[in-house]
Design an enzyme around this catalytic site. Structure first.
Site, PDB file in Angstrom:
ATOM      1  N   LYS A 197      44.648  54.521  25.760  1.00 32.89           N
ATOM      2  CA  LYS A 197      43.582  54.803  24.777  1.00 32.89           C
ATOM      3  C   LYS A 197      44.085  54.308  23.410  1.00 32.89           C
ATOM      4  O   LYS A 197      44.895  54.964  22.763  1.00 32.89           O
ATOM      5  CB  LYS A 197      43.321  56.321  24.767  1.00 32.89           C
ATOM      6  CG  LYS A 197      42.762  56.898  23.484  1.00 32.89           C
ATOM      7  CD  LYS A 197      41.327  56.515  23.204  1.00 32.89           C
ATOM      8  CE  LYS A 197      40.903  57.127  21.868  1.00 32.89           C
ATOM      9  NZ  LYS A 197      41.220  56.264  20.719  1.00 32.89           N
ATOM     10  N   GLY A 242      51.294  59.004  17.073  1.00 22.03           N
ATOM     11  CA  GLY A 242      50.232  59.245  16.095  1.00 22.03           C
ATOM     12  C   GLY A 242      50.613  60.373  15.178  1.00 22.03           C
ATOM     13  O   GLY A 242      51.798  60.674  14.985  1.00 22.03           O
ATOM     14  N   SER A 243      49.585  61.024  14.640  1.00 15.41           N
ATOM     15  CA  SER A 243      49.841  62.021  13.593  1.00 15.41           C
ATOM     16  C   SER A 243      50.165  63.396  14.184  1.00 15.41           C
ATOM     17  O   SER A 243      49.811  63.696  15.333  1.00 15.41           O
ATOM     18  CB  SER A 243      48.601  62.132  12.713  1.00 15.41           C
ATOM     19  OG  SER A 243      47.523  62.603  13.482  1.00 15.41           O
ATOM     20  N   GLU A 293      53.281  63.484   4.823  1.00 12.75           N
ATOM     21  CA  GLU A 293      53.282  62.045   5.095  1.00 12.75           C
ATOM     22  C   GLU A 293      52.020  61.416   4.506  1.00 12.75           C
ATOM     23  O   GLU A 293      50.916  61.896   4.737  1.00 12.75           O
ATOM     24  CB  GLU A 293      53.294  61.800   6.608  1.00 12.75           C
ATOM     25  CG  GLU A 293      53.314  60.322   6.953  1.00 12.75           C
ATOM     26  CD  GLU A 293      53.234  60.056   8.453  1.00 12.75           C
ATOM     27  OE1 GLU A 293      52.393  60.667   9.126  1.00 12.75           O
ATOM     28  OE2 GLU A 293      54.016  59.223   8.935  1.00 12.75           O
ATOM     29  N   THR A 307      47.099  65.539  15.496  1.00 19.09           N
ATOM     30  CA  THR A 307      46.632  65.150  16.833  1.00 19.09           C
ATOM     31  C   THR A 307      47.649  65.584  17.884  1.00 19.09           C
ATOM     32  O   THR A 307      47.269  66.070  18.968  1.00 19.09           O
ATOM     33  CB  THR A 307      46.389  63.623  16.910  1.00 19.09           C
ATOM     34  OG1 THR A 307      45.527  63.246  15.840  1.00 19.09           O
ATOM     35  CG2 THR A 307      45.763  63.220  18.225  1.00 19.09           C
ATOM     36  N   GLY A 308      48.930  65.439  17.571  1.00 20.42           N
ATOM     37  CA  GLY A 308      49.978  65.875  18.510  1.00 20.42           C
ATOM     38  C   GLY A 308      49.818  67.342  18.891  1.00 20.42           C
ATOM     39  O   GLY A 308      49.934  67.719  20.059  1.00 20.42           O
ATOM     40  N   CYS A 343      55.827  54.223  10.561  1.00 17.54           N
ATOM     41  CA  CYS A 343      56.248  55.614  10.796  1.00 17.54           C
ATOM     42  C   CYS A 343      57.608  55.903  10.184  1.00 17.54           C
ATOM     43  O   CYS A 343      57.847  56.990   9.679  1.00 17.54           O
ATOM     44  CB  CYS A 343      56.256  55.915  12.279  1.00 17.54           C
ATOM     45  SG  CYS A 343      57.286  54.786  13.221  1.00 17.54           S
ATOM     46  N   GLU A 353      55.404  61.128  19.692  1.00 14.48           N
ATOM     47  CA  GLU A 353      56.103  60.405  18.622  1.00 14.48           C
ATOM     48  C   GLU A 353      55.217  60.544  17.394  1.00 14.48           C
ATOM     49  O   GLU A 353      54.156  59.933  17.326  1.00 14.48           O
ATOM     50  CB  GLU A 353      56.248  58.916  18.983  1.00 14.48           C
ATOM     51  CG  GLU A 353      57.112  58.644  20.193  1.00 14.48           C
ATOM     52  CD  GLU A 353      58.567  58.955  19.948  1.00 14.48           C
ATOM     53  OE1 GLU A 353      59.012  58.895  18.785  1.00 14.48           O
ATOM     54  OE2 GLU A 353      59.263  59.295  20.912  1.00 14.48           O
TER      55      GLU A 353
HETATM   56  P1  NAD Z   1      46.067  59.695  14.795  1.00  7.24           P
HETATM   57  O1  NAD Z   1      46.804  60.880  15.288  1.00  7.24           O
HETATM   58  O2  NAD Z   1      44.895  59.905  13.922  1.00  7.24           O
HETATM   59  O3  NAD Z   1      45.530  58.835  16.022  1.00  7.24           O
HETATM   60  C1  NAD Z   1      46.399  58.366  17.033  1.00  7.24           C
HETATM   61  C2  NAD Z   1      45.619  58.211  18.317  1.00  7.24           C
HETATM   62  O4  NAD Z   1      45.189  59.504  18.737  1.00  7.24           O
HETATM   63  C3  NAD Z   1      44.369  57.355  18.204  1.00  7.24           C
HETATM   64  O5  NAD Z   1      44.221  56.583  19.368  1.00  7.24           O
HETATM   65  C4  NAD Z   1      43.258  58.384  18.113  1.00  7.24           C
HETATM   66  O6  NAD Z   1      42.009  57.920  18.568  1.00  7.24           O
HETATM   67  C5  NAD Z   1      43.796  59.453  19.027  1.00  7.24           C
HETATM   68  N1  NAD Z   1      43.233  60.781  18.791  1.00  7.24           N
HETATM   69  C6  NAD Z   1      42.807  61.313  17.627  1.00  7.24           C
HETATM   70  N2  NAD Z   1      42.345  62.568  17.827  1.00  7.24           N
HETATM   71  C7  NAD Z   1      42.491  62.833  19.148  1.00  7.24           C
HETATM   72  C8  NAD Z   1      42.219  63.954  19.958  1.00  7.24           C
HETATM   73  N3  NAD Z   1      41.672  65.065  19.471  1.00  7.24           N
HETATM   74  N4  NAD Z   1      42.520  63.880  21.284  1.00  7.24           N
HETATM   75  C9  NAD Z   1      43.089  62.769  21.806  1.00  7.24           C
HETATM   76  N5  NAD Z   1      43.352  61.661  21.075  1.00  7.24           N
HETATM   77  C10 NAD Z   1      43.063  61.692  19.765  1.00  7.24           C
HETATM   78  O7  NAD Z   1      47.153  58.756  14.117  1.00  7.24           O
HETATM   79  P2  NAD Z   1      46.920  57.346  13.402  1.00  7.24           P
HETATM   80  O8  NAD Z   1      46.300  57.604  12.081  1.00  7.24           O
HETATM   81  O9  NAD Z   1      46.258  56.411  14.349  1.00  7.24           O
HETATM   82  O10 NAD Z   1      48.416  56.831  13.239  1.00  7.24           O
HETATM   83  C11 NAD Z   1      49.211  57.151  12.172  1.00  7.24           C
HETATM   84  C12 NAD Z   1      50.242  58.180  12.563  1.00  7.24           C
HETATM   85  O11 NAD Z   1      51.060  57.670  13.626  1.00  7.24           O
HETATM   86  C13 NAD Z   1      51.195  58.496  11.441  1.00  7.24           C
HETATM   87  O12 NAD Z   1      51.415  59.867  11.381  1.00  7.24           O
HETATM   88  C14 NAD Z   1      52.467  57.755  11.856  1.00  7.24           C
HETATM   89  O13 NAD Z   1      53.647  58.252  11.292  1.00  7.24           O
HETATM   90  C15 NAD Z   1      52.437  57.900  13.323  1.00  7.24           C
HETATM   91  N6  NAD Z   1      53.304  56.895  13.970  1.00  7.24           N
HETATM   92  C16 NAD Z   1      54.478  57.328  14.542  1.00  7.24           C
HETATM   93  C17 NAD Z   1      55.350  56.414  15.152  1.00  7.24           C
HETATM   94  C18 NAD Z   1      56.633  56.881  15.814  1.00  7.24           C
HETATM   95  O14 NAD Z   1      57.276  56.087  16.521  1.00  7.24           O
HETATM   96  N7  NAD Z   1      57.052  58.121  15.629  1.00  7.24           N
HETATM   97  C19 NAD Z   1      55.005  55.043  15.190  1.00  7.24           C
HETATM   98  C20 NAD Z   1      53.802  54.643  14.584  1.00  7.24           C
HETATM   99  C21 NAD Z   1      52.954  55.587  13.987  1.00  7.24           C
END
Ligand code: NAD
Length: 496
Positions: free
Chosen positions: A190, A243-244, A400, A247-248, A301, A266
């Site tokens: 996804k 991701g963020s 962040e 969401t995690g 990130c 992550e």
């Molecule tokens: P996000 O959490 O908004 O979205 C990430 C993914 O999750 C997207 O595909 C989104 O559609 C999906 N998502 C959102 N809500 C969801 C839900 N309720 N259920 C299931 N899936 C859902 O993050 P973003 O804005 O796309 O990315 C930025 C974040 O990613 C930052 O916090 C950044 O630090 C982090 N990041 C971390 C690393 C790492 O290796 N630790 C690498 C790159 C980015």
């Protein structure tokens, strides 16, 4: 790959982008939940549409992954066969690297120089790394009593759901897809709403390379619809996410509410970059500190977003850094001259500007940037921004941003530096600049983060794990350690 010319890039950038579809069971399909309009961050104009997968589409994708897994067409393919397919995929990524890089830039705004290196370039290497690992990582025989044979098998986990962000979709996507496929799993990917296009192209190349239908499925659509349905599935064995933090947290809840699938997260960072007065070369450190936060407009990130500087060199260091940052050209990310491309979306840009105004309200001083720029393009651009006088209770110190904003805080001595470095809910990356070897090692031991860079910032290799501690998540991408997420151990206890 040889550096492309600007006219090669412009030619590809002029092509229309076809509407994105879902890939389910080897077939490209429309989404039951309609479409998502994709706006290019370069000019705010419509680039294309992508399909929005409903819960029903997601269920079909998971069912196709499960069926392909159980059929053994990939999971029981001899390792040499899987290896050959993944090498072919790497070849195809390399062959299409310029097309992939340009498409990705139009979709997410990363400058083309960085996109070429960090997206197709990195993804091809990741597929090769795990292709090579397939026949080198295997089970063990345990040293049990003489009348027992205990075999420790490594088996694929089954169906893997991978949910990835928009900042480096191909690179981060490959960190999940390559080891998951190498281990013999079937996957449902996804991508993020604002950066799907290169991953759809990757899936197409995977089919061409010989990944069997159903083994690699892609569902696009809103996180709260498509992502949520995938995370709530009763038939996903392992969920891997980048991701963020917010969401995690939701994903852990979804796992608890559904089948207790294993979740590897992550997440974000607020990484400290600590500069001591005895840094080997302060001017070089200042330049590197600017790169550490401003490359990819801060949407990294591991960005060094909190600069901690020893008081005695604070003013000198900040002015050297500001001079370096001011020279970084913000502009159209498709231009080879650009060093800082576009912010991914208007939402992200408005969030960045909100951080700047809050920082000022809380007593921070803007010494560089702070504003939106290139408004006439219609795209989302922001000046590299440096804020000094940021204290641990300020929002800019704690949260962040994921944008081109650097928070600067002075410290008096090593113990204060360590205390400030660890004053964070996050623990992803960090940097230390010093000529004192003992101090460098003390800081490496003392900083609670997944990565501590010493006298450099950034840099990575497929053989080196990347992951965080505290609220930066768990599990690691990259390296052979990542295979632990995609394999289960099974014991055979045999009475002889
Ligand atoms: P996000 O959490 O908004 O979205 C990430 C993914 O999750 C997207 O595909 C989104 O559609 C999906 N998502 C959102 N809500 C969801 C839900 N309720 N259920 C299931 N899936 C859902 O993050 P973003 O804005 O796309 O990315 C930025 C974040 O990613 C930052 O916090 C950044 O630090 C982090 N990041 C971390 C690393 C790492 O290796 N630790 C690498 C790159 C980015």
């Amino acid at each position: 790959m040889a550096t492309p010319t600007q006219s090669d890039i412009d030619r590809l950038a002029a092509l229309a982008v076809p509407a994105g579809k879902l890939l389910i069971d080897g077939k490209w399909l429309a989404g039951e939940a309609g479409e998502t309009v994709v706006l290019s961050p370069i000019n705010g104009q419509k680039l294309t549409t992508t399909a929005a997968a409903s819960a029903g589409d997601v269920a079909r994708a998971v069912a196709s992954a499960r069926a392909s897994f159980e059929a053994g067409i990939w999971s029981r393919m001899p390792p040499a066969g899987r290896k050959a397919v993944l090498h072919r995929l790497a070849d195809l990524i390399e062959k299409n690297s310029l097309e992939l890089a340009v498409l990705g830039v139009r979709d997410n705004g990363t400058d083309i120089g960085m996109a070429l290196k960090a997206e197709p370039g990195s993804a091809a290497g990741t597929f090769r790394y795990y292709a090579e690992a397939i026949d080198k990582v295997y089970g063990q025989i345990a040293p049990t009593a003489d009348n027992i044979l205990a075999l420790i098998h490594r088996e694929p986990v089954g169906v893997v759901a991978a949910i990835v962000p928009w900042n480096f979709p191909l690179m981060v996507g490959a960190w999940k897809i390559a080891p998951a496929l190498a281990a013999g799993n079937s996957i449902v990917l996804k991508p993020a709403e604002t950066a799907c296009l290169t991953l759809l192209k990757l899936a197409d190349l995977a089919l061409e390379a010989g990944v069997p239908p159903g083994v690699f499925n892609v569902v696009t659509g809103p996180g709260r619809v498509t992502g949520e349905a995938l995370a709530l599935s009763m038939d996903v064995d392992v969920m891997v996410f980048t991701g963020s933090g917010p969401t995690g947290r939701r994903l852990l809840e979804y796992a608890a509410r559904s089948n207790l699938k294993r979740c590897y997260l992550e997440l974000g960072g607020k990484s400290p970059n600590v500069v001591f007065a005895d840094a080997p070369d302060l001017a070089a450190a200042a330049k590197a500190a600017a790169m550490a936060i401003f490359r990819n407009a801060g949407q990294v990130c591991v960005a060094g977003s909190r600069l901690l500087v020893e008081t005695s060199v604070h003013d000198e260091f900040v002015s050297m850094l500001a001079v370096s940052a001011e020279k970084m050209l913000v502009g159209n990310p498709l231009s080879l001259a650009t060093q800082i491309g576009a912010v991914n979306s208007d939402v992200q840009l408005q969030g960045n500007l909100g951080f700047v105004s809050d920082a000022v309200k809380e007593g921070g001083e803007i010494v560089l940037g702070g504003k939106r720029t290139l408004l006439e393009t219609g795209g989302y651009y922001m000046q590299p921004t440096v804020v000094t006088g940021v204290r641990p209770d300020h929002r800019l110190f704690r949260e962040e941003v994921f944008g081109p904003i650097l928070a600067v805080t002075p410290f008096r001595d090593e113990s204060e530096a360590l205390r400030l470095a660890n004053s964070s809910d996050f623990g992803l990356a960090s940097g230390v600049w010093t000529s004192n070897l003992s101090r460098a090692h003390r800081m490496v031991r003392g900083i609670r983060a997944g990565v501590v860079h010493v006298n450099t910032y950034g840099g990575s290799d497929n053989s080196v794990p990347l992951g965080g501690v505290k609220q930066s998540g768990n599990g690691h991408d990259k390296s052979l350690h990542a295979l632990d997420k995609y394999t289960d151990l099974k014991t055979a206890w045999i009475q002889l």
